[in-house]
Design an enzyme around this catalytic site. Structure first.
Site, mmCIF file in Angstrom:
data_model
loop_
_atom_site.group_PDB
_atom_site.id
_atom_site.type_symbol
_atom_site.label_atom_id
_atom_site.label_comp_id
_atom_site.label_asym_id
_atom_site.label_seq_id
_atom_site.Cartn_x
_atom_site.Cartn_y
_atom_site.Cartn_z
ATOM 1 C CG ASP A 97 -0.566 -0.275 2.461
ATOM 2 O OD1 ASP A 97 0.634 0.364 2.706
ATOM 3 O OD2 ASP A 97 -0.864 -1.267 3.099
ATOM 4 C CE LYS A 129 -7.123 -0.132 4.229
ATOM 5 N NZ LYS A 129 -7.354 -0.365 5.302
ATOM 6 C CG MET A 153 -3.178 6.816 11.076
ATOM 7 S SD MET A 153 -4.316 5.393 10.713
ATOM 8 C CE MET A 153 -4.118 4.747 12.476
HETATM 9 N N1 SAH Z 1 1.844 0.032 10.685
HETATM 10 C C1 SAH Z 1 2.511 1.273 10.719
HETATM 11 C C2 SAH Z 1 1.136 2.304 11.004
HETATM 12 C C3 SAH Z 1 0.299 2.460 10.103
HETATM 13 S S1 SAH Z 1 -0.905 4.007 10.446
HETATM 14 C C4 SAH Z 1 3.706 1.450 11.552
HETATM 15 O O1 SAH Z 1 3.899 0.512 12.640
HETATM 16 O O2 SAH Z 1 4.567 2.406 11.443
HETATM 17 C C5 SAH Z 1 -0.300 5.051 9.327
HETATM 18 C C6 SAH Z 1 0.301 6.167 10.210
HETATM 19 O O3 SAH Z 1 1.715 5.761 10.719
HETATM 20 C C7 SAH Z 1 0.478 7.648 9.523
HETATM 21 O O4 SAH Z 1 -0.502 8.233 9.430
HETATM 22 C C8 SAH Z 1 1.852 8.111 10.360
HETATM 23 O O5 SAH Z 1 1.344 8.574 11.565
HETATM 24 C C9 SAH Z 1 2.522 6.743 10.634
HETATM 25 N N2 SAH Z 1 3.688 6.568 9.819
HETATM 26 C C10 SAH Z 1 3.996 5.486 8.827
HETATM 27 N N3 SAH Z 1 5.123 5.576 8.404
HETATM 28 C C11 SAH Z 1 5.589 6.787 8.724
HETATM 29 C C12 SAH Z 1 6.974 7.559 8.424
HETATM 30 N N4 SAH Z 1 7.754 6.973 7.645
HETATM 31 N N5 SAH Z 1 6.877 8.740 9.041
HETATM 32 C C13 SAH Z 1 6.132 9.311 9.751
HETATM 33 N N6 SAH Z 1 4.922 8.651 10.223
HETATM 34 C C14 SAH Z 1 4.643 7.406 9.581
#
Ligand code: SAH
Length: 270
Positions: free
Chosen positions: A37, A59, A173
């Site tokens: 994704d 999504k 998020m």
């Molecule tokens: N499974 C992911 C989270 C998914 S929810 C994890 O463990 O990181 C999606 C949210 O994750 C985004 O809105 C943001 O808040 C955060 N996120 C994911 N990758 C990021 C990145 N490279 N830098 C900053 N925030 C990130």
């Protein structure tokens, strides 16, 4: 009937391909199909062998094609056609990744699921900015919280329990609901000057960071045009960040008028 393939739910980490686990890299090299994704970086996707089928299951809001139900069905379809399927998810598949739902659905349909953890963005953004999330003397714990609210509904969190100055809050998020988060945490007793670190696209070439305060964060991040994916770190430890700061609201407003120049300052901070 043909035997179903095995689905690996694999954490792709925060973006930097060096932050993949060795196991994730091996599974990618062996994959017959990869479903991914928006959060999976281009650099990680470059590691997918060209012979593997690639399926984008990102999504976008308003796109029913990629609802969670649709993603589940696509994964099952892939398991019918291939032997080794990798479902790549940004960060860790079990941290706000809906990996649990995918595993449950596939399990119910007789598909073997194996989970490979990934570096979640909280750990990655903390490391990248020099913020130890539980620095001794500053925080006795850390909480990972979702800032996602269902369409226009208020964010339904236990604010009284979250407003604890001894705990670091990491909000995933959380950009859209930051005005509520800021107001509620202050209303429930967290000092307005509590440091807040925002990291957008952490560990990628597009990374941006900003250090502000709980009361100023909503305006400061709007002025600086922060966009998802952005992670918020709220608490004393955030003050340790190697990041540009907006100290006064007046300064933030002045900067919003000079937005292009400001954006380049933020973007240029390595
Ligand atoms: N499974 C992911 C989270 C998914 S929810 C994890 O463990 O990181 C999606 C949210 O994750 C985004 O809105 C943001 O808040 C955060 N996120 C994911 N990758 C990021 C990145 N490279 N830098 C900053 N925030 C990130």
């Amino acid at each position: 009937m043909r035997k179903l393939g095995k689905v690996h739910l694999v954490g792709a980490g925060p973006g930097d391909p060096d932050l993949l686990t060795v196991k994730a890299a091996r599974l990618l090299s062996e994959a017959d199909a990869v479903a991914y994704d928006r959060l999976v970086s281009d650099a990680v996707m470059k590691m997918v062998p060209s012979r593997a089928e690639r399926v984008f299951v990102g999504k976008e809001s308003g796109c029913h094609h990629c609802s969670q139900d649709r993603i589940n069905t696509i994964l099952l379809e892939l398991a019918r056609r291939h032997r080794t399927i990798v479902r790549l998810k940004g960060g860790d598949p079990f941290v706000f990744g809906r990996g649990g739902e995918e595993a449950e659905y596939l399990g119910r349909h007789g598909v073997e699921v194996v989970v490979t953890p990934g570096i979640t963005s909280a750990a990655a953004c903390g490391a990248a900015t020099g913020v130890p999330l539980t620095h001794r003397g500053l925080a006795t714990g850390v909480r990972f919280v979702t800032g996602h609210a269902k369409a226009d509904a208020p964010l339904d969190l236990n604010w009284a329990s979250l407003a604890d100055p001894d705990t670091t809050l990491v909000i995933y998020m959380g950009l859209a609901t930051l005005p509520q988060t800021s107001a509620q945490l202050i209303a429930h007793g967290l000092p307005a000057e509590t440091p807040v670190l925002a990291v957008q696209n952490g560990t990628t070439p597009k990374e941006r960071r900003l250090l502000t305060t709980l009361s100023e964060a909503p305006d400061a991040l709007t002025a600086a045009c922060f966009r998802p994916p952005t992670l918020l770190v709220i608490g004393r430890v955030a003050a340790l960040a190697d990041a540009p700061t907006l100290i006064a609201e007046a300064e933030a407003l002045a900067l919003s008028e000079a937005a292009p120049a400001f954006r380049s300052v933020v973007a240029g901070h390595a």
